[in-house]
Enzyme design. Structure first.
Site, PDB file in Angstrom:
ATOM      1  N   ILE A 116       0.982  -1.438  -0.205  1.00 28.45           N
ATOM      2  CA  ILE A 116       0.092   0.058  -0.064  1.00 28.45           C
ATOM      3  C   ILE A 116       0.901   1.417   0.053  1.00 28.45           C
ATOM      4  CG2 ILE A 116      -0.118  -0.018   2.430  1.00 28.45           C
ATOM      5  CD1 ILE A 116      -3.113   0.937   2.109  1.00 28.45           C
ATOM      6  N   CYS A 117       0.512   2.305  -0.583  1.00 29.60           N
ATOM      7  CA  CYS A 117       1.122   3.557  -0.668  1.00 29.60           C
ATOM      8  C   CYS A 117       2.241   3.518  -1.239  1.00 29.60           C
ATOM      9  CB  CYS A 117       1.015   4.022   0.836  1.00 29.60           C
ATOM     10  SG  CYS A 117       1.584   5.900   0.893  1.00 29.60           S
TER      11      CYS A 117
END
Length: 201
Positions: free
Chosen positions: A102-103
């Site tokens: 994620i991210c």
């Protein structure tokens, strides 16, 4: 036979808010969560939490894990310190063990070439384009994507990220997974009854 643990990567500047839904609900479903640091030394999150890793990255083997979760962190964009985690993600995927990023971790995987041939998402397309990766044509503008054992999501989608992980590991599916997402993402009170009936709370 007991389940293999889920491994959560931890490193300085990790984004506290991005993996909490996933790890909490995996643990409630009976999955052991083990933290993996660059070494055995404590790390500190963006929120200032001091985390003592359960093991060092060098001691992590794909065959001992059900999933590797890579949270975002400032270090993904400011140094090469986390590149070993991206290389470990490659080893996991090559071994058929899933990875969830994620991210900023998606940028790390882009630099490693792991997004070139898989559908994926992130914060926004030009964030990944800045890495110089070759997978721009596979970018999907949505909350979270799972393709070929790899989950990706942007920093504002921790619940969608968790939804994909829960589906991938068979914790919830179908109506129950949809209700779980509606409850935690949309605060849909009607979803509570579905989860209570299914014993999924």
């Amino acid at each position: 036979m007991s389940r293999k643990p889920v491994h959560l990567a931890v490193y300085d500047t990790l984004a506290d808010w991005e993996t909490g839904h996933a790890t909490a609900h995996l643990a409630r479903a009976g999955h052991e969560i083990r933290t993996v640091g660059p070494s055995a030394d404590p790390v500190r999150s963006t929120g200032g939490l001091r985390i003592q890793p359960d093991l060092a990255l060098a001691d992590l083997r794909p065959e001992d894990s059900a999933l590797l979760i890579l949270p975002g962190a400032d270090l993904w964009d400011t140094s090469d310190d986390l590149a070993p985690f991206a290389r470990t993600a490659r080893a996991f995927l090559d071994a058929g063990v899933p990875v969830a990023a994620i991210c900023g971790a998606t940028a790390g995987l882009a630099r490693e070439g792991l997004l070139d041939d898989r559908d994926h998402t992130s914060a926004i397309s030009f964030y990944l384009a800045a890495t110089g990766y070759a997978g721009g044509g596979r970018y999907v503008d949505t909350d979270a994507v799972t393709d070929a054992g790899l989950v990706t999501a942007g920093p504002t989608e921790p619940v969608a990220f968790a939804r994909e992980i829960l589906r991938l590991l068979g914790v919830h599916d179908g109506e129950v997974l949809d209700a779980w997402y509606r409850l935690f993402h949309d605060s849909d009170a009607a979803a509570y009854g579905v989860l209570e009936k299914a014993g999924a709370l």
